[in-house]
Design an enzyme around this catalytic site. Structure first.
Site, mmCIF file in Angstrom:
data_model
loop_
_atom_site.group_PDB
_atom_site.id
_atom_site.type_symbol
_atom_site.label_atom_id
_atom_site.label_comp_id
_atom_site.label_asym_id
_atom_site.label_seq_id
_atom_site.Cartn_x
_atom_site.Cartn_y
_atom_site.Cartn_z
ATOM 1 N N ARG A 47 10.818 -5.424 -1.693
ATOM 2 C CA ARG A 47 10.794 -4.400 -2.739
ATOM 3 C C ARG A 47 12.072 -3.560 -2.742
ATOM 4 N NH1 ARG A 47 7.301 0.619 -3.246
ATOM 5 N NH2 ARG A 47 7.051 0.930 -5.485
ATOM 6 N N HIS B 158 14.333 -2.791 -6.057
ATOM 7 C CA HIS B 158 14.605 -1.437 -6.535
ATOM 8 C C HIS B 158 16.087 -1.101 -6.440
ATOM 9 C CE1 HIS B 158 10.417 0.514 -6.838
ATOM 10 N NE2 HIS B 158 10.284 -0.795 -6.857
ATOM 11 N N VAL C 219 18.899 -0.789 -10.361
ATOM 12 C CA VAL C 219 19.589 0.487 -10.616
ATOM 13 C C VAL C 219 21.079 0.304 -10.348
ATOM 14 C CG1 VAL C 219 19.733 2.928 -10.010
ATOM 15 C CG2 VAL C 219 17.515 1.754 -9.943
ATOM 16 N N GLY D 209 22.856 -2.223 -10.347
ATOM 17 C CA GLY D 209 23.206 -3.452 -9.654
ATOM 18 C C GLY D 209 22.907 -3.433 -8.174
ATOM 19 N N ASN E 93 10.179 5.524 -6.402
ATOM 20 C CA ASN E 93 10.544 5.346 -4.994
ATOM 21 C C ASN E 93 9.915 6.363 -4.050
ATOM 22 O OD1 ASN E 93 12.254 3.324 -5.942
ATOM 23 N ND2 ASN E 93 14.066 4.641 -5.951
ATOM 24 N N PRO F 237 10.688 -0.944 -13.433
ATOM 25 C CA PRO F 237 9.442 -1.110 -14.198
ATOM 26 C C PRO F 237 8.297 -0.286 -13.619
ATOM 27 C CG PRO F 237 10.484 -3.224 -13.802
ATOM 28 C CD PRO F 237 11.225 -2.230 -12.973
ATOM 29 N N HIS G 44 4.298 -9.746 -6.085
ATOM 30 C CA HIS G 44 3.107 -8.952 -5.805
ATOM 31 C C HIS G 44 2.006 -9.765 -5.140
ATOM 32 C CE1 HIS G 44 4.017 -5.419 -8.779
ATOM 33 N NE2 HIS G 44 4.883 -5.530 -7.795
#
Length: 322
Positions: free
Chosen positions: A63, A67, A71, A73, A97, A166, A196
């Site tokens: 994850r 994340h 943002v 790259g 976050n 997202p 997921h």
């Protein structure tokens, strides 16, 4: 004498070509083969040890890479801490976050080992890319060649973190748009959502779904309601994203969607009478197909706007610029 001169010229050309490729911003699995040949094995060993201590950390490392790349790259901006003086604000307190991302200490441990082996060589952004791959493999998923050579950003962007990652409440249109902004296709989106199949989410991420939506198995919803009461007193409690095999990377996530047992609203949107239904069915029936598409999409995601050449830096401490 002439032959020695030819050899010397050839070696100079090879070195020059290598320097050009680095400066030209090409990611390559062999990027550290000379300067830090054990880089990949060091990362893999630390990831394995971390997951052996806590199975959930594999999903957390995967994850982190997501994340980060969504943002500005894949530049390790997600790892930067706010400074004490308040003059620098990182991305860790952004809505998607805050109190959610984990695994920062594992990244610190990996970086410390790499700094000892080859100081100032391996970027934090590359650590995230390698750790994501190694986590998936260790938990039973596919492998892929990780292009290396990313450099680390000097800045972060909390506004972009709040905008481009997202949301768990996204509908299909919003999901498609979020991935398209990053140059990722509809097919990439459905495949990458399969991440997921491992990990957990807080009650706050799915409480609206389990009390208000009809596209959810009733017994599944009731079980979750006992864990996450409407009062909100357990908002930080977590539930598995895949109710059957949350620490094994497989196709069960897609099978759950077929039975209206997607934990997040954004999960179930992939199978809710939409254009994604057919692809979900394909993945739910074919592990090989899912693994192949997921691996390809991860390679593609890892190439989102990397800093290369002379851009950025190689951070000594992943939590702050040098």
């Amino acid at each position: 004498m002439a032959s020695n001169l030819v050899v010397l010229v050839f070696l100079v050309l090879i070195i020059a070509l290598s320097a050009f490729l680095k400066a030209d911003g090409k990611l390559s699995p062999k990027h550290y083969s000379c300067e830090c040949p054990k880089a990949s094995s060091i990362v893999e060993a630390e990831v394995r040890a971390a997951i052996q201590r806590e199975k959930r950390i594999g999903a957390s490392l995967l994850r982190l890479h997501f994340h980060d790349c969504f943002v500005n790259g894949c530049d390790a901006s997600v790892l930067l801490d706010d400074d004490i003086a308040g003059s620098f604000v990182g991305e860790k307190t952004a809505g998607p976050n805050n109190n959610s991302l984990r695994g920062f200490n594992v990244v610190d441990d990996i970086k410390a080992k790499l700094e000892k082996a080859c100081p100032g060589v391996v970027s934090c952004a590359d650590i995230l890319a390698l750790a994501a791959r190694d986590s998936v493999v260790y938990l039973g998923g596919p492998s892929w060649k990780v292009g290396l050579g990313r450099r680390d950003s000097l800045t972060a962007n909390i506004t972009a973190a709040n905008t481009f990652i997202p949301s768990p409440t996204s509908n299909l249109t919003a999901l498609v748009s979020s991935f398209a902004v990053q140059g990722l296709s509809f097919k990439d989106m459905v495949a990458l959502s399969g991440s997921h199949t491992i990990g957990r989410a807080r009650c706050t991420s799915f409480s609206t779904r389990i009390y208000n939506e009809s596209s959810i198995d009733s017994s599944f919803a009731k079980a979750l309601q006992r864990k996450c009461p409407l009062s909100g007193i357990n908002d930080n409690e977590v539930a598995p994203l895949d109710i059957r095999t949350s620490t094994h990377f497989d196709i069960q996530y897609y099978k759950n969607l077929l039975n209206k047992k997607g934990l997040l609203h954004s999960d179930q949107e992939l199978y809710n009478g939409t254009s994604a239904d057919s692809r979900v069915k394909k993945y739910a029936a074919d592990t090989t197909r899912f693994f192949k598409d997921f691996a390809r999409a991860m390679v593609k995601m890892g190439k989102i706007k990397p800093l290369t050449g002379s851009k950025g830096e190689i951070r000594i401490n992943c939590r702050k610029p040098n």
